[in-house]
Design a protein around this motif. Structure first.
Motif, PDB file in Angstrom:
ATOM      1  N   ILE A 216      45.715  40.895  46.522  1.00 11.89           N
ATOM      2  CA  ILE A 216      44.521  41.388  46.672  1.00 11.89           C
ATOM      3  C   ILE A 216      44.270  42.674  46.289  1.00 11.89           C
TER       4      ILE A 216
ATOM      5  N   LYS B 298      41.720  37.407  45.761  1.00 13.55           N
ATOM      6  CA  LYS B 298      41.757  36.964  47.044  1.00 13.55           C
ATOM      7  C   LYS B 298      42.026  35.380  47.101  1.00 13.55           C
TER       8      LYS B 298
ATOM      9  N   ARG C 197      46.936  44.981  55.345  1.00 11.13           N
ATOM     10  CA  ARG C 197      46.444  43.662  54.915  1.00 11.13           C
ATOM     11  C   ARG C 197      47.398  42.392  55.118  1.00 11.13           C
TER      12      ARG C 197
END
Length: 325
Positions: free
Chosen positions: A91, A122, A155
């Motif tokens: 991502i 994603k 993330r």
């Protein structure tokens, strides 16, 4: 932040990846999670072992490493499966060029897949075709109104909650409560990108009730199998504050399953197990019951970590197969 070199040979040696990727060195940017100093604490430890088991059972021609991070998963997959094609996605678009250097710099020409593609996006959305195996470690914690998701390695653990809130309108949905909606959404995207008899392999947290993970798989139309179960040290203590906040604001009367590291080590040693390490012969429920005297909440974990003490948790390598394709 200046890039730095990391050695992955300890991890490759521990998991006995053959043929051995060489030179076993990668370059890290500040958006890449560094390998653990003790590879027994590295999530990829159980992921690689699961890959090796799968390779003994079936042929894998096309592999997708979703959220590849530093590229170690793709390096290992190329040697373990000897696939024709590997897709390495993330991502974070800006890491793909250094990821390419890491991957292709550790695969000797005779073991290099015919095709290696690097794609940004994603979940499984970037994949242009169906594959045989999809490998991913979905972020285990949704965060509301979080301001620093695009900083460092955030993330790897945290993802925006807002995009998932339209999946369910049931405030009592176990997937919403325990933050497994990102896992569910990933599985839905994977289902569209798997060949017949394809499978997913995910590394996932045991900090939540296993039934919440099962709910994500079953509602997405997947069976679930625990390939490996490990008790390991919490290696990113900077995220314990996020777990503590989620626990206080969302779970309210429930808690995550963290464990006092030293109490856990003592209990497991009395049963003939070392930690960090793979635990066999215990289901999730029986293992957590065994460790009940060492159990602590996320808020307690955050507090004792702030005091310089170590925290443990359970992790899984999970295999998922679509019930229908």
């Amino acid at each position: 932040m200046k890039n730095k070199e990391a050695d992955i040979n300890n991890l490759l040696e521990l998991t006995d990846v053959q043929p051995r990727p060489k030179p076993g060195k990668i370059t890290l940017t500040d958006r890449m999670e560094p390998p653990e100093e003790n590879p027994l604490n590295d999530w990829l430890y159980i992921g690689i072992l699961a890959m090796k088991d799968i390779a003994k059972e079936r042929s894998v021609e096309k592999v997708a490493c979703i959220g590849t991070g530093q590229g170690i998963d793709a390096i290992v997959a190329s040697h373990v499966f000897r696939p024709e094609t590997i897709y390495a996605t993330d991502i974070v678009k800006e890491i793909l060029e250094p990821v390419k250097k890491n991957i292709e710099g550790n695969i000797e020409s005779q073991y290099r897949p015919k095709n290696i593609f690097y794609l940004a996006g994603k979940d499984c959305e970037p994949l242009p075709e169906k594959v045989d195996l999809i490998f991913f470690s979905p972020p285990p914690l949704m965060a509301y109104n979080h301001s620093s998701l695009n900083e460092g390695i955030v993330r790897t653990t945290i993802i925006e909650a807002e995009p998932y809130l339209n999946i369910t309108d049931d405030s009592k949905d176990i997937r919403l409560k325990w933050s497994t909606l990102p896992q569910y959404q990933f599985l839905l995207s994977a289902k569209e990108k798997l060949n017949r008899d394809g499978l997913v392999l995910t590394l996932y947290t045991g900090r939540i009730p296993f039934e919440a993970t099962e709910a994500a798989f079953s509602s997405a139309g997947f069976s679930i199998k625990v390939r490996y179960q490990v008790i390991k040290k919490q290696t990113d203590p900077q995220f314990l504050k996020e777990y503590a906040t989620y626990e206080k604001e969302i779970l309210v009367n429930d808690t995550f399953d963290f464990f006092d590291y030293y109490k856990t080590k003592k209990i497991m040693k009395s049963k003939g197990f070392d930690i960090p390490g793979i635990i066999t012969g215990h289901s999730d429920i029986s293992l957590k019951n065994l460790l009940k005297e060492a159990k602590i909440s996320a808020q307690q974990a955050y507090q004792i970590s702030s005091e310089g003490k170590e925290v443990a948790h359970i992790g899984y390598a999970l295999e998922g197969r679509p019930n229908t394709l």
